[in-house]
Write a protein that holds these residues in place. Structure first.
Motif, PDB file in Angstrom:
ATOM      1  N   ARG A  17       0.826  -1.211   0.000  1.00  0.00           N
ATOM      2  CA  ARG A  17       0.000   0.000   0.000  1.00  0.00           C
ATOM      3  C   ARG A  17       0.854   1.252   0.000  1.00  0.00           C
ATOM      4  O   ARG A  17       0.367   2.342  -0.123  1.00  0.00           O
ATOM      5  CB  ARG A  17      -0.890   0.017   1.245  1.00  0.00           C
ATOM      6  N   HIS A  19       3.317   4.193  -1.056  1.00  0.00           N
ATOM      7  CA  HIS A  19       3.628   4.953  -2.257  1.00  0.00           C
ATOM      8  C   HIS A  19       4.873   5.775  -1.971  1.00  0.00           C
ATOM      9  O   HIS A  19       4.965   6.417  -0.949  1.00  0.00           O
ATOM     10  CB  HIS A  19       2.469   5.883  -2.636  1.00  0.00           C
ATOM     11  N   LEU A  49      -1.273  12.539  -4.181  1.00  0.00           N
ATOM     12  CA  LEU A  49      -1.584  11.626  -3.083  1.00  0.00           C
ATOM     13  C   LEU A  49      -3.086  11.715  -2.804  1.00  0.00           C
ATOM     14  O   LEU A  49      -3.585  12.719  -2.318  1.00  0.00           O
ATOM     15  CB  LEU A  49      -0.777  12.005  -1.838  1.00  0.00           C
ATOM     16  N   GLN A  53      -4.471   7.159   0.666  1.00  0.00           N
ATOM     17  CA  GLN A  53      -3.121   6.767   0.287  1.00  0.00           C
ATOM     18  C   GLN A  53      -2.112   7.330   1.279  1.00  0.00           C
ATOM     19  O   GLN A  53      -2.385   8.293   1.989  1.00  0.00           O
ATOM     20  CB  GLN A  53      -2.770   7.263  -1.114  1.00  0.00           C
ATOM     21  N   ARG A  55       2.389   7.957   1.811  1.00  0.00           N
ATOM     22  CA  ARG A  55       3.695   8.016   1.173  1.00  0.00           C
ATOM     23  C   ARG A  55       4.753   8.143   2.262  1.00  0.00           C
ATOM     24  O   ARG A  55       4.631   8.962   3.164  1.00  0.00           O
ATOM     25  CB  ARG A  55       3.780   9.199   0.223  1.00  0.00           C
ATOM     26  N   CYS A  68      -0.048  10.700   5.252  1.00  0.00           N
ATOM     27  CA  CYS A  68      -1.316  10.067   4.872  1.00  0.00           C
ATOM     28  C   CYS A  68      -2.327  11.143   4.526  1.00  0.00           C
ATOM     29  O   CYS A  68      -2.388  12.175   5.188  1.00  0.00           O
ATOM     30  CB  CYS A  68      -1.876   9.249   6.040  1.00  0.00           C
TER      31      CYS A  68
END
Length: 159
Positions: A17, A19, A49, A53, A55, A68
């Motif tokens: 999940r 990124h 984003l 999602q 990162r 997030c």
């Protein structure tokens, strides 16, 4: 694909999940001492984003910073489970709840609070600002839920 786990009965492999920033993109210090607690870092443009999602910026802080997006707002937390010293970026984000992939410890990305065992301590949170010019995270503004809930008596106790 080879090396990607497949859940029993699933038609497609399970993919991470997490990124990562596009290659060549890296965070840059806006101000503050290098590596210091008051550091402000530009993360660049995170409009790509989407809700739900996350990162990971592995080079920030001691364990990396996980950003997030939930309900249109960005949240930044330490990318390390306080229970098992495992990267939370390998876990799952559902609403405001971030679940560690290792043992299922859950944390609220808004304030770093934990939902109970197996974690007994919250996450460090960082102040994050999104402007037209990009996103900036303030690494010196950490907070854990155990600091915010002084005097809180947990229901479960371990010896």
């Amino acid at each position: 694909p080879r090396g990607v786990p497949v859940m029993a009965g699933a038609t497609e492999p399970l993919l991470p999940r997490q990124h990562r920033p596009p290659s060549g993109a890296s965070p840059s210090v806006v101000n503050g001492p290098g590596g210091g607690s008051g550091e402000t870092v530009s993360l660049g443009d995170l409009r790509d984003l989407l809700d739900g999602q996350m990162r990971c910026f592995e080079d920030l802080g001691e364990n990396g910073v996980l950003v997030c997006r939930v309900a249109g707002r960005l949240h930044a937390v330490d990318d390390n489970c306080s229970h098992a010293d495992s990267p939370l970026s390998e876990g799952r984000l559902r609403g405001h709840t971030l679940t560690c992939a290792l043992h299922g410890a859950q944390f609220d990305v808004r304030d770093g609070s934990h939902a109970g065992p197996p974690a007994w301590e919250g996450l460090a949170c960082y102040r994050i600002e999104e402007t037209d010019g990009g996103v900036v995270v303030h690494l010196g503004s950490t907070r854990r839920d155990d600091d915010a809930q002084e005097g809180f008596e947990p229901v479960f106790r371990m010896r």
